[in-house]
Design a protein around this motif. Sequence first.
Motif, mmCIF file in Angstrom:
data_model
loop_
_atom_site.group_PDB
_atom_site.id
_atom_site.type_symbol
_atom_site.label_atom_id
_atom_site.label_comp_id
_atom_site.label_asym_id
_atom_site.label_seq_id
_atom_site.Cartn_x
_atom_site.Cartn_y
_atom_site.Cartn_z
ATOM 1 N N GLY A 91 50.654 27.782 47.274
ATOM 2 C CA GLY A 91 49.332 27.402 47.739
ATOM 3 C C GLY A 91 48.438 26.891 46.622
ATOM 4 N N TRP A 92 47.606 25.897 46.937
ATOM 5 C CA TRP A 92 46.692 25.309 45.956
ATOM 6 C C TRP A 92 45.703 26.333 45.422
ATOM 7 N N LEU A 93 45.293 27.295 46.246
ATOM 8 C CA LEU A 93 44.276 28.256 45.821
ATOM 9 C C LEU A 93 44.738 29.147 44.673
ATOM 10 N N ARG A 94 46.038 29.249 44.443
ATOM 11 C CA ARG A 94 46.529 30.022 43.302
ATOM 12 C C ARG A 94 45.988 29.463 41.993
ATOM 13 N N LYS A 95 45.665 28.152 41.991
ATOM 14 C CA LYS A 95 45.168 27.524 40.772
ATOM 15 C C LYS A 95 43.738 27.942 40.444
ATOM 16 N N PHE A 96 43.033 28.570 41.397
ATOM 17 C CA PHE A 96 41.699 29.069 41.134
ATOM 18 C C PHE A 96 41.729 30.394 40.369
ATOM 19 N N ALA A 97 42.864 31.089 40.413
ATOM 20 C CA ALA A 97 43.001 32.401 39.765
ATOM 21 C C ALA A 97 41.889 33.348 40.219
ATOM 22 N N ALA A 98 41.596 33.308 41.525
ATOM 23 C CA ALA A 98 40.558 34.189 42.061
ATOM 24 C C ALA A 98 41.013 35.644 42.075
ATOM 25 N N LEU A 99 42.321 35.872 42.133
ATOM 26 C CA LEU A 99 42.888 37.218 42.120
ATOM 27 C C LEU A 99 43.570 37.472 40.791
ATOM 28 N N THR A 100 43.555 38.724 40.369
ATOM 29 C CA THR A 100 44.301 39.096 39.172
ATOM 30 C C THR A 100 45.789 39.184 39.496
ATOM 31 N N GLU A 101 46.611 39.173 38.477
ATOM 32 C CA GLU A 101 48.053 39.303 38.702
ATOM 33 C C GLU A 101 48.387 40.626 39.368
ATOM 34 N N ASP A 102 47.644 41.680 39.037
ATOM 35 C CA ASP A 102 47.870 42.982 39.676
ATOM 36 C C ASP A 102 47.533 42.916 41.166
ATOM 37 N N GLN A 103 46.472 42.210 41.515
ATOM 38 C CA GLN A 103 46.120 42.072 42.932
ATOM 39 C C GLN A 103 47.185 41.271 43.675
ATOM 40 N N VAL A 104 47.672 40.205 43.057
ATOM 41 C CA VAL A 104 48.725 39.412 43.687
ATOM 42 C C VAL A 104 49.972 40.264 43.898
ATOM 43 N N ALA A 105 50.345 41.035 42.889
ATOM 44 C CA ALA A 105 51.535 41.891 42.995
ATOM 45 C C ALA A 105 51.354 42.928 44.101
ATOM 46 N N ALA A 106 50.141 43.454 44.245
ATOM 47 C CA ALA A 106 49.883 44.462 45.274
ATOM 48 C C ALA A 106 49.961 43.884 46.675
#
Length: 326
Positions: A150-165
């Motif tokens: 998804g394009w929104l991943r490029k905004f880095a609105a979430l931390t890597e820990d949030q993405v992993a969760a």
Amino acid sequence: MKMESHTFDELDLQLLDALEVDGRASFSRLGSVLGVSDQTVARRYRRLYAEGGLRVVAVRDAERLGQDQWTLRLRCVPDSALAIADALAKRPDTNWIGLAAGGTEVIVSTRPRSAGDRDDLLPGKLPRTPRVMEIRAHQTLHRFYGGPSGWLRKFAALTEDQVAALRPEPVSTEGPARIDPQDEPLVAALEQDGRATYPELQRATGRSESAVKRRLAALLACGAVYIDVEYHSETIGYPLAAVLWITTTPAALHSVGEALATHDEIAHAAATAGPSNLIATAVVRSTAHLYAYLSGPLGHLDGVQHVEASPFLRRVKQLTYQRPLR
């Protein structure tokens, strides 16, 4: 990238990003990861749905399934493009349609599910449409960015820990990505509503809830389908989108495609057979930003020989034609 919007805020962007990670995550799980209540998530979700064009739907991954994908440029008689676009939007094998070039060009993304569907559209109906003056067909050969990314991943609105969760638990699969005939009712239901509950999917398929859960998990794990998020990019301050028709030297095709995938402005990029050998979609804040991108990051890539930009005037279809009721 920084979101610029007067209507929606950073939490809305985080919610959209979280849905791109797991579009079927419950409101309570989303709230836990985002640090807000599930009631807040539900309220934001409904507002994005009502005002921001938010939809969560399943998409068949044509590349993983080994199916054809085409992007068509149709040059039309003035005042006929919208009618042609509306007619094409009703076809189940089209998934994206936009108007460009002052309203005289229709850009169509199509995924024929069989050679018959492809032949019905390309050498069949379109050449016989009297108000279509020219057809340029580009077949997708390789995806560099887009689809499940998804394009929104490029905004880095979430931390890597949030993405992993948020990422679903991995499921082991064997064999290639495929959709069996008995999967069609399940996939069709999810194409209308990617967040349909398991009881709803049970009723749509006639299969037990446990069987639906297992098969959906397998379809997602093998990549046959993915859950996608549709929204109006202007909601988050990026109102302008353009298709870029790029010609590179053969030796630079792969390196340019990989470079495009890293650019913040690029929501989709693919190598194609046809009049150009790369097609990309850029999403930007303004015409000035589009110019800066064309003359800067894109224009400086080694091997780029020619670029033509087609800014969209209007989206006619995106993923599905009719807005689901949910």
